[in-house]
Design a protein around this motif. Structure first.
Motif, PDB file in Angstrom:
ATOM      1  N   LYS A 260     -14.228  -5.035  -3.105  1.00 18.10           N
ATOM      2  CA  LYS A 260     -12.846  -6.116  -3.827  1.00 18.10           C
ATOM      3  C   LYS A 260     -13.739  -6.655  -5.186  1.00 18.10           C
ATOM      4  O   LYS A 260     -14.491  -7.315  -4.905  1.00 18.10           O
ATOM      5  CB  LYS A 260     -12.178  -6.741  -2.406  1.00 18.10           C
ATOM      6  CG  LYS A 260     -11.377  -7.779  -3.918  1.00 18.10           C
ATOM      7  CD  LYS A 260     -10.293  -8.763  -2.797  1.00 18.10           C
ATOM      8  CE  LYS A 260      -9.556  -9.824  -3.582  1.00 18.10           C
ATOM      9  NZ  LYS A 260      -8.836 -10.278  -2.615  1.00 18.10           N
ATOM     10  N   ASP A 265      -8.475 -14.273  -9.828  1.00 15.02           N
ATOM     11  CA  ASP A 265      -7.608 -14.434  -9.116  1.00 15.02           C
ATOM     12  C   ASP A 265      -6.712 -15.323  -9.486  1.00 15.02           C
ATOM     13  O   ASP A 265      -6.918 -16.535  -8.775  1.00 15.02           O
ATOM     14  CB  ASP A 265      -7.791 -13.773  -7.841  1.00 15.02           C
ATOM     15  CG  ASP A 265      -6.804 -13.816  -6.987  1.00 15.02           C
ATOM     16  OD1 ASP A 265      -5.548 -13.481  -7.460  1.00 15.02           O
ATOM     17  OD2 ASP A 265      -6.977 -13.987  -5.687  1.00 15.02           O
ATOM     18  N   LYS A 272      -1.302 -19.342  -7.865  1.00 13.54           N
ATOM     19  CA  LYS A 272      -2.624 -20.581  -7.288  1.00 13.54           C
ATOM     20  C   LYS A 272      -1.560 -22.041  -7.724  1.00 13.54           C
ATOM     21  O   LYS A 272      -2.323 -22.125  -8.668  1.00 13.54           O
ATOM     22  CB  LYS A 272      -4.009 -20.327  -7.416  1.00 13.54           C
ATOM     23  CG  LYS A 272      -3.428 -18.542  -6.647  1.00 13.54           C
ATOM     24  CD  LYS A 272      -5.457 -18.504  -6.624  1.00 13.54           C
ATOM     25  CE  LYS A 272      -5.862 -16.769  -5.144  1.00 13.54           C
ATOM     26  NZ  LYS A 272      -5.282 -17.448  -4.292  1.00 13.54           N
ATOM     27  N   ASP A 283     -14.457 -13.640  -6.946  1.00 12.16           N
ATOM     28  CA  ASP A 283     -13.318 -13.531  -5.788  1.00 12.16           C
ATOM     29  C   ASP A 283     -13.534 -11.347  -6.124  1.00 12.16           C
ATOM     30  O   ASP A 283     -12.884 -10.335  -6.043  1.00 12.16           O
ATOM     31  CB  ASP A 283     -11.760 -12.899  -6.720  1.00 12.16           C
ATOM     32  CG  ASP A 283     -10.630 -12.475  -5.348  1.00 12.16           C
ATOM     33  OD1 ASP A 283     -11.306 -12.900  -3.964  1.00 12.16           O
ATOM     34  OD2 ASP A 283      -9.262 -12.644  -5.494  1.00 12.16           O
ATOM     35  N   ASP A 342      -0.203 -13.107  -4.970  1.00 18.18           N
ATOM     36  CA  ASP A 342      -1.684 -12.687  -4.783  1.00 18.18           C
ATOM     37  C   ASP A 342      -2.181 -12.149  -3.426  1.00 18.18           C
ATOM     38  O   ASP A 342      -3.032 -12.516  -3.109  1.00 18.18           O
ATOM     39  CB  ASP A 342      -1.451 -14.616  -4.360  1.00 18.18           C
ATOM     40  CG  ASP A 342      -2.653 -15.048  -4.444  1.00 18.18           C
ATOM     41  OD1 ASP A 342      -3.811 -15.278  -4.809  1.00 18.18           O
ATOM     42  OD2 ASP A 342      -2.522 -16.722  -3.806  1.00 18.18           O
ATOM     43  N   ALA A 343      -1.446 -11.728  -2.472  1.00 15.54           N
ATOM     44  CA  ALA A 343      -2.097 -10.662  -1.714  1.00 15.54           C
ATOM     45  C   ALA A 343      -2.361  -9.534  -2.497  1.00 15.54           C
ATOM     46  O   ALA A 343      -1.788  -8.317  -1.730  1.00 15.54           O
ATOM     47  CB  ALA A 343      -1.350 -10.388  -0.568  1.00 15.54           C
ATOM     48  N   ARG A 346      -5.287  -6.491  -1.281  1.00 18.72           N
ATOM     49  CA  ARG A 346      -5.295  -5.296  -0.353  1.00 18.72           C
ATOM     50  C   ARG A 346      -4.676  -4.283  -1.013  1.00 18.72           C
ATOM     51  O   ARG A 346      -5.367  -3.040  -0.430  1.00 18.72           O
ATOM     52  CB  ARG A 346      -4.157  -6.039   1.160  1.00 18.72           C
ATOM     53  CG  ARG A 346      -3.462  -6.719   0.365  1.00 18.72           C
ATOM     54  CD  ARG A 346      -2.817  -7.408   1.592  1.00 18.72           C
ATOM     55  NE  ARG A 346      -3.480  -8.475   1.737  1.00 18.72           N
ATOM     56  CZ  ARG A 346      -3.014  -9.363   3.148  1.00 18.72           C
ATOM     57  NH1 ARG A 346      -2.177  -9.033   3.673  1.00 18.72           N
ATOM     58  NH2 ARG A 346      -3.427 -10.592   2.531  1.00 18.72           N
ATOM     59  N   ALA A 374      -7.468 -17.179   5.084  1.00 19.07           N
ATOM     60  CA  ALA A 374      -7.166 -17.344   6.741  1.00 19.07           C
ATOM     61  C   ALA A 374      -7.902 -17.111   7.317  1.00 19.07           C
ATOM     62  O   ALA A 374      -8.394 -18.268   8.416  1.00 19.07           O
ATOM     63  CB  ALA A 374      -6.126 -16.458   6.466  1.00 19.07           C
ATOM     64  N   ALA A 461     -14.674 -13.900   2.478  1.00 18.42           N
ATOM     65  CA  ALA A 461     -13.765 -15.189   1.851  1.00 18.42           C
ATOM     66  C   ALA A 461     -14.563 -15.917   2.350  1.00 18.42           C
ATOM     67  O   ALA A 461     -14.594 -17.527   1.422  1.00 18.42           O
ATOM     68  CB  ALA A 461     -12.136 -15.562   1.908  1.00 18.42           C
TER      69      ALA A 461
HETATM   70  N1  BES Z   1      -8.992 -13.551  -3.078  1.00 19.33           N
HETATM   71  C1  BES Z   1      -7.902 -14.712  -2.029  1.00 19.33           C
HETATM   72  C2  BES Z   1      -8.442 -14.958  -0.977  1.00 19.33           C
HETATM   73  C3  BES Z   1      -9.302 -16.155  -1.202  1.00 19.33           C
HETATM   74  C4  BES Z   1      -8.711 -17.820  -0.710  1.00 19.33           C
HETATM   75  C5  BES Z   1     -10.596 -16.182  -0.359  1.00 19.33           C
HETATM   76  C6  BES Z   1      -9.222 -18.799  -1.163  1.00 19.33           C
HETATM   77  C7  BES Z   1     -11.293 -17.208  -0.426  1.00 19.33           C
HETATM   78  C8  BES Z   1     -10.974 -18.676  -0.527  1.00 19.33           C
HETATM   79  C9  BES Z   1      -6.436 -13.375  -1.912  1.00 19.33           C
HETATM   80  O1  BES Z   1      -6.432 -12.654  -2.718  1.00 19.33           O
HETATM   81  C10 BES Z   1      -5.920 -13.992  -1.465  1.00 19.33           C
HETATM   82  O2  BES Z   1      -4.599 -14.945  -2.273  1.00 19.33           O
HETATM   83  N2  BES Z   1      -5.365 -14.272  -0.406  1.00 19.33           N
HETATM   84  C11 BES Z   1      -3.700 -14.869  -0.035  1.00 19.33           C
HETATM   85  C12 BES Z   1      -3.418 -13.926   0.777  1.00 19.33           C
HETATM   86  C13 BES Z   1      -1.774 -14.506   1.079  1.00 19.33           C
HETATM   87  C14 BES Z   1      -0.676 -14.171   0.131  1.00 19.33           C
HETATM   88  C15 BES Z   1      -1.060 -13.665   2.161  1.00 19.33           C
HETATM   89  C16 BES Z   1      -4.286 -16.043   0.902  1.00 19.33           C
HETATM   90  O3  BES Z   1      -5.497 -15.774   1.326  1.00 19.33           O
HETATM   91  O4  BES Z   1      -3.559 -17.162   0.893  1.00 19.33           O
END
Ligand code: BES
Ligand code: MN
Ligand code: ZN
Length: 499
Positions: A260, A265, A272, A283, A342-343, A346, A374, A461
């Motif tokens: 990725k 992000d 966010k 990211d 924000d997802a 994937r 998560a 992450a």
């Molecule tokens: N890049 C983030 C995940 C992340 C968050 C990595 C904090 C390290 C620290 C990812 O793109 C993201 O924002 N994921 C969301 C998914 C959710 C919207 C289902 C998340 O984890 O909140």
């Protein structure tokens, strides 16, 4: 780092910038024939008084009693035969503190003394531990001056010494690639754009000789990669699908690495919170890790084919940005309801994974991604979450994780979880229900895009930055997680015959 072999009888008088590194068990006794009587006596006194016991992870800098070394660095290895590679890696990290202060530029590792030790792990700790990121410092702080540039392996046996030297050199090569990946990750998003990431990938190909290519937005649009392009819509930085390929022979298996590469992000329209958002420059750590591992491949030229695919995209906001609820058709034909912009990881990986399967027909795919917060909730910063559709792929990765200390922990991908990402208005939703198995939802989503190729997804992450209490990693910067794990995994896959 340069490596040379020194036979014990030929130990040369060295400079003041040299440290002699001696492994010491917690059992008192003679430790090395190259020490002076005075130094050997000092070690006995230190152990008797308990100032330095020889426990694993313990290091002690003893001023040398000769002009040959600045210090004799004692590396504790605990009970004979019980010291793990990770203990020595950590000892190497702790040693760097002394080495730097004393401006040490050369190490001589005692490998013919009273105990066997995996000196290569110590070298790893030193190499990772002396990493600094000073690209944007006008005045490099004192800590940036001086670093270990050469290592002598001290042995009595020529053949054994040559093997140890090769192990140490390999360890340093891999760690230098991890440090290279850390440099990419630490660069802010105004410096490391998708185009710059592609440029860095190209530099690997130019330098070491492998195939480089990329798909631009026009080409991706022709191919129907709308899951990736949807994420990219808000940005003025054009996306790139970065492609590197190392071909060794048509009869050999092909391994695919996918990483990725979100250079920043913001979350997109599902924005966010401001606090901590600056960390989202990291990211792209999945992309940095697969490129770093690819560097090991092209440098060490294993008997296996390896392809590396990194979607490089910026996820920002603008009037053209994708909105929550938008439906996109991915490259594999499936429709996706983007219920949360924000997802995005994937979404870009979906198209990258299917493209990898269709283009290269790999025998196995491993993807790395800073995919979910998560995963950090579940495992903290001390293990990456792994999801796999194949037990064998997982177990080889587990072996590599044990060997490198880059830990992994498996999560399940049961069909019941898959039901949670069915779309209301499209085939799939890019999110599951709030606060339910967030890391697994990410893995379940990606699984839809690899067909039946043996595959593992590694959610980094938690491990990609912010790791505390590991002496060879600095908590304020990226860790380079994945470069060592993948390099070792590829080495192990190379030894396995084609299925
Ligand atoms: N890049 C983030 C995940 C992340 C968050 C990595 C904090 C390290 C620290 C990812 O793109 C993201 O924002 N994921 C969301 C998914 C959710 C919207 C289902 C998340 O984890 O909140
Ligand atoms: Mn996100
Ligand atoms: Zn992200």
């Amino acid at each position: 780092m340069d490596f040379d072999l020194i036979l014990s009888g030929d130990l040369p008088a060295s400079t003041v910038r040299t440290a002699l590194v001696i492994p010491v068990t917690d059992v008192a006794g003679p430790v090395s024939s190259v020490l002076t009587g005075e130094e050997a006596a000092a070690i006995v006194r230190l152990q008797e008084s308990g100032v330095f016991k020889g426990k694993a992870e313990e290091v002690y800098a003893l001023p040398s009693s000769t002009d040959s070394y600045a210090v004799v660095l004692l590396a504790g290895i605990g009970k004979p035969g019980t010291c793990t590679a990770e203990n020595l890696r950590r000892a190497g990290g702790k040693a760097v503190e002394f080495l730097r202060r004393d401006r040490i530029e050369r190490l001589i590792l005692e490998c013919a003394g009273a105990c066997d030790w995996p000196a290569n792990a110590f070298v790893e700790g030193v190499c990772l531990g002396q990493y600094r990121f000073d690209k944007f410092k006008s005045i490099p702080s004192d800590a940036f001056s001086g670093s270990v540039a050469s290592v002598g392996v001290l042995c009595t046996d020529q053949a054994q010494g040559a093997a140890l030297k090769a192990e140490c050199r390999y360890a340093a090569t891999v760690c230098e690639n991890a440090n290279w990946a850390r440099d990419l990750a630490n660069r802010p998003s105004n410096d490391l754009t998708p185009a710059q990431l592609a440029y860095e990938a190209k530099s690997i190909a130019d330098h070491y000789g492998c195939a480089y290519d990329f798909l631009d937005e026009g080409k991706m649009s022709e191919l129907g990669m709308n899951a990736l392009l949807g994420v990219s819509r808000g940005s003025s930085q054009p996306s790139k699908l970065i492609l590197l390929s190392y071909h060794c022979g048509p009869e050999l298996p092909t391994l695919a690495l996918v990483g990725k590469g979100i250079t920043f992000d913001t979350g997109g329209v599902s924005i966010k919170p401001a606090e901590g958002m600056q960390e989202m420059k990291y990211d792209m750590c999945g992309a940095a890790a697969v490129l770093g591992a690819m560097r090991t491949v092209v440098q060490t030229k294993p008997r296996v084919n390896v392809v590396c695919v990194a979607p490089a995209v910026e996820n920002v906001i603008g009037s053209r940005a994708q909105r929550p609820g938008d439906v996109v058709r991915a490259y594999n034909g499936k429709t996706i309801e983007v219920n949360n912009t924000d997802a995005e990881g994937r979404l870009i990986l979906a198209d990258a994974l299917t493209y990898t399967v269709d283009t290269y027909r790999p025998d196995v795919i491993v993807d790395l991604a800073t995919l979910t917060g998560a995963c950090v909730v579940a495992l903290g910063h001390h293990a990456a979450g792994v999801m796999a559709n194949n037990d064998k792929v997982f177990s080889t990765l587990q072996g590599a994780a044990d060997a490198t200390g880059e830990r992994i922990w498996r999560f399940p991908l049961w069909d019941d979880y898959g039901k949670l990402i069915e779309g209301t208005h499209a085939d799939l939703s890019n999110i599951g229900p709030p606060k339910e198995a967030g890391a697994i939802m990410g893995g379940c989503f990606l699984k839809e895009f690899v067909k039946d190729t043996p595959w593992a997804h590694i959610d980094i992450a938690g491990t990609a930055w912010g790791v505390k209490n590991v002496p060879y990693l600095d908590p304020k910067h990226a860790t380079g997680y994945g470069v060592r794990l993948l390099s070792e995994w590829i080495r192990r896959e190379t030894a396995a015959p084609k299925k």
